[in-house]
Scaffold this motif. Structure first.
Motif, mmCIF file in Angstrom:
data_model
loop_
_atom_site.group_PDB
_atom_site.id
_atom_site.type_symbol
_atom_site.label_atom_id
_atom_site.label_comp_id
_atom_site.label_asym_id
_atom_site.label_seq_id
_atom_site.Cartn_x
_atom_site.Cartn_y
_atom_site.Cartn_z
ATOM 1 N N ALA A 1 11.892 -21.133 6.694
ATOM 2 C CA ALA A 1 12.092 -21.809 7.810
ATOM 3 C C ALA A 1 10.754 -22.085 8.659
ATOM 4 O O ALA A 1 11.049 -22.123 9.901
ATOM 5 C CB ALA A 1 12.787 -20.809 8.774
ATOM 6 N N THR B 1 13.169 -25.993 12.984
ATOM 7 C CA THR B 1 14.020 -24.591 12.562
ATOM 8 C C THR B 1 14.882 -24.101 13.401
ATOM 9 O O THR B 1 14.222 -24.341 14.911
ATOM 10 C CB THR B 1 12.615 -23.368 12.250
ATOM 11 N N GLY C 1 16.962 -19.944 10.594
ATOM 12 C CA GLY C 1 15.116 -19.508 10.712
ATOM 13 C C GLY C 1 15.726 -17.567 10.282
ATOM 14 O O GLY C 1 14.506 -17.190 10.293
ATOM 15 N N LYS D 1 7.960 -20.667 15.953
ATOM 16 C CA LYS D 1 9.025 -20.899 15.587
ATOM 17 C C LYS D 1 9.913 -19.842 15.927
ATOM 18 O O LYS D 1 9.238 -18.477 16.353
ATOM 19 C CB LYS D 1 8.653 -20.318 14.039
ATOM 20 N N PRO D 2 10.760 -20.090 16.020
ATOM 21 C CA PRO D 2 11.992 -21.057 16.274
ATOM 22 C C PRO D 2 11.652 -22.329 16.649
ATOM 23 O O PRO D 2 11.006 -22.174 17.584
ATOM 24 C CB PRO D 2 13.753 -20.612 16.157
#
Length: 768
Positions: free
Chosen positions: A462, A469, A438, A528-529
């Motif tokens: 990412a 990720t 990430g 994300k991650p």
């Protein structure tokens, strides 16, 4: 107010139709209508799932503005001679070359749909000759058509507005604003106090590099020929699906060329290129929730799996890799034994045997084969040409089905063309799982009362939807270079200064998300991650030709060293994915898709419930830890005493079971499960989404309890009132900490699949 209801039974459907009235728009099981708050109250009282959205004033206003601009688009494009604006070339050879390019009959437009894009409306688009492309907003889509088709379509459909595809769509709002100000006499490109300009974009200094993607790759050659003759352009490089040009002729020339691209009609995307950089025993133990080294190896070691490592290279002579490495030099390195040392360390975490340490420092999948693409040049700079497609294809052809990228470009979550390359390749090769670090751009938010990290620091690529990720948490290791130290003592960049983060242990507790770890979301708001894994104080192999390490292993300083970063967390997860893939192949006799591997690993996460890593404004999952810390022992049953059963479904896009929105027979998947005793129930659904920024398709996960209680996917993720469904992510999870015994129903419903049938993967763990 526009209401969209999802009745789960025939009775619920009749009730919903009665509530919403006669002007209901049907899209498979979904019912959409304009209604008021009394209808919302009635649906809620009937326990019918629905989402409420305000009238689409914003999208309609944008559409009308674009539509007005479209009235003049013909004159603009007639002046272009089929490509980049010719007045920019003057009367020189560039104009002659460009004039030779045939004007395309079709160009890009932006279509705004009022209401839902139903199956009937999709068929209407096709009948009209409007080719639907990617989704770029909640109800906005890119279409390709000639001008006459656009004008006819707008006259025939009162629910449709079509406008020009211009500079903002081509380069993004942020860069478009910088272009407009610069061409108006400002200096936003270089102004240090221009938060919306290029000054705060990494890589803004020096000659500017831009990547260009066209609607048709056949257009790239003619565009490259034009650019090579353009006096503003220093150099042009071509990849398989895009080109890169270098310009150093000043701000105004740089901005003017970008403006030309935005008026071209065949240029789909342009972005400023930012070069990538690396993301700098106990780690393996942490994978299965242990705080002490494992006494015995896991039952699966990655045997028969090939993990791809694209990095600075590898010291293939290290005993931990003997006989299990294939190396491809994509750049000419300073030495063949990884003088940077990063790639060797990464490869060791994923699949080192630990032979030099008598097995103590084995990687996550110590029997897997390694396919290493060396991408560091003789100056130790990472290079892989224009785009990632060719590199991904090379690895895939070498039987790589798990690819690790422990590097990236710091772009603050932007969806770049490299990100698009990953999404597109996985969409075309759905059995390839790409695991991506990430980023290490974590920094404390000095205004946050809880001392949390700032958001929006995710690296590229990412942000890929179809990748896994990985962020970093701390290692359970009690010794090593960070023993008894706190995060305020961290010797990397930007250590936290304020409690509580500054006072937390650097190592020793895996339930601490590393301060160095980049935070989400992606620039289109996705989680994300996806998960976090140990990435601080990780002990793994040292390459022979690398410099003396900052943190060597005292027991054998020439063979092993400690390193930290999401670079270390990602290969740990890649190795875990190899173990899971071997489990599916050997124990379940099934070759899993990337979506199933991703669903299984995310389904095996544990939530880190500390105030520094949770946020009531975001909910659960969040942008600090995703769905939590990976625990492989919760993802797959490692032995007969695991205490749970794993069920799964894995449906390809081409399979008869792929979902199709608006189709009564194919819009819904149902799986019924029986819990013989109460206990934890975890359901995770993922799909490989068509490539583009934003989620293109949407599937809704609904878990129904024996008493009829409904839990939707990502129910804990904060949304607007009555906005029950997650329409931003292609991972959805429903968890019940203490599920009642009895019959449960899992439903997956296709709300939007405008680019074709959509497969999916489902991982379920239940007591048993």
């Amino acid at each position: 107010m526009q209401l969209t209801a999802l009745p789960m039974t025939d009775d619920e459907r009749q009730i919903a139709q009665a509530i919403l009235g006669d002007d209901v728009l049907e899209n498979g099981p979904y019912l959409t209508a304009e209604a008021d708050e009394s209808a919302m109250d009635a649906l809620h009282a009937a326990n019918i799932l629905f989402t409420a959205e305000p009238a689409q004033e914003a999208d309609v206003a944008a559409a009308e503005e674009a539509s007005g601009a479209a009235a003049d688009i013909g004159a603009d494009r007639d002046a272009e001679h089929g490509g980049v604006m010719m007045e920019s070339f003057g009367d020189g050879p560039g104009a002659a070359a460009a004039a030779a390019v045939e004007e395309s009959a079709e160009s890009l437009w932006v279509a705004t749909v009022q209401g839902s894009l139903t199956a009937d409306r999709q068929a209407w688009f096709e009948d009209q000759g409007l080719a639907l492309g990617r989704r770029i907003g909640k109800t906005r889509f890119v279409v390709s058509a000639d001008r006459n088709t656009v004008e006819t379509a707008e006259r025939e459909a009162d629910w449709l507005r079509i406008g020009s595809y211009g500079l903002r769509e081509t380069v993004g709002r942020r860069l478009a604003s910088a272009v407009e100000v610069t061409l108006s006499g400002g200096s936003l490109f270089k102004s240090a106090d221009a938060p919306e300009g290029l000054a705060d974009m990494p890589g803004a200094g020096g000659p500017a590099l831009y990547d260009v993607r066209c609607t048709d790759t056949a257009r790239l050659a003619s565009l490259a020929a034009q650019l090579e003759l353009d006096p503003r352009v220093d150099r042009v490089e071509c990849g398989s699906d895009r080109l890169r040009y270098h310009v150093s002729d000043g701000d105004e020339a740089e901005a003017a060329l970008l403006a030309d691209m935005g008026r071209d009609g065949t240029v789909e995307l342009v972005e400023r290129y930012v070069p990538p950089e690396p993301m700098l025993s106990y780690a393996r133990a942490a994978l299965v929730g242990s705080k002490t080294p494992l006494a015995a190896p896991l039952p699966w070691l990655g045997t028969g799996e090939t993990i791809g490592i694209a990095d600075s290279g590898i010291d293939a002579d290290h005993p931990d890799f003997t006989g299990r490495v294939t190396v491809v030099l994509r750049e000419q390195p300073l030495s063949p034994r990884d003088p940077k040392g990063h790639g060797t360390h990464v490869a060791s975490i994923a699949a080192g045997s630990g032979a030099t340490s008598q097995g103590l420092l084995a990687g996550a999948a110590p029997a897997a084969h390694l396919f290493v693409q060396s991408i560091a040049d003789d100056r130790l700079v990472y290079r892989f040409g224009v785009g990632l497609t060719d590199m991904l294809a090379e690895a895939y052809a070498a039987d790589v089905r798990i690819q690790n990228y422990s590097w990236g470009a710091y772009v603050e979550g932007r969806y770049t063309l490299d990100t698009l390359d990953v999404d597109a390749f996985v969409y075309g090769h759905p059995d390839l799982l790409v695991v991506i670090a990430g980023g290490n751009d974590g920094a404390q938010d000095m205004d946050d009362p809880a001392g949390r990290n700032r958001l929006g620091s995710l690296a590229s690529p990412a942000g890929a939807k179809n990748a896994l990720t990985v962020g970093a948490c701390c290692s359970p290791r009690p010794d090593g270079p960070y023993a008894d130290k706190r995060w305020r003592d961290y010797d990397g960049r930007r250590p936290p200064e304020r409690p509580a983060m500054a006072d937390l242990k650097l190592t020793g507790d895996p339930d601490v998300v590393a301060a160095l770890s980049s935070r989400g979301p992606s620039d289109d708001g996705r989680v994300k991650p996806d998960l976090v894994a140990p990435g601080v104080g990780i002990l793994a192999a040292k390459s022979h030709d690398s410099d003396a390490p900052i943190h060597p292993w005292p027991a054998d300083p020439n063979a092993y060293q400690y390193m930290s970063g999401t670079s270390m967390a990602a290969p740990l997860v890649a190795g875990a994915a190899a173990v899971v893939r071997e489990y599916y192949r050997k124990e379940r006799l099934h070759v899993p898709s990337a979506a199933l591997l991703k669903a299984t690993l995310i389904n095996g996460t544990e939530w880190i419930d500390q105030a520094t890593f949770t946020d009531d404004k975001i909910g659960k999952p969040n942008f600090h830890q995703g769905y939590g810390r990976l625990n492989l022992a919760r993802a797959i049953p490692l032995d007969a005493g695991a205490g749970f059963t794993l069920m799964f479904d894995d449906v390809d896009n081409a399979a008869p079971g792929a979902l199709l929105a608006g189709n009564t027979q194919r819009a819904t998947f149902i799986r019924r499960i029986r819990l013989t005793r109460p206990g934890p129930l975890s359901v995770t659904m993922t799909w490989t989404d068509p490539p583009a920024r934003y989620i293109q398709h949407n599937l809704d996960l609904v878990l129904i309890a024996p008493d009829g209680t409904k839990t939707v996917g990502n129910d804990g993720l904060n949304r607007l009132p009555f906005d029950r469904f997650d329409r931003a992510n292609n991972v959805e999870q429903a968890r019940i900490a203490e599920a009642a015994a009895g019959d449960w129903t899992i439903s997956i419903v296709a709300q939007n699949t405008f680019r074709g049938p959509q497969g999916f993967a489902l991982a379920v763990t239940l007591p048993g």
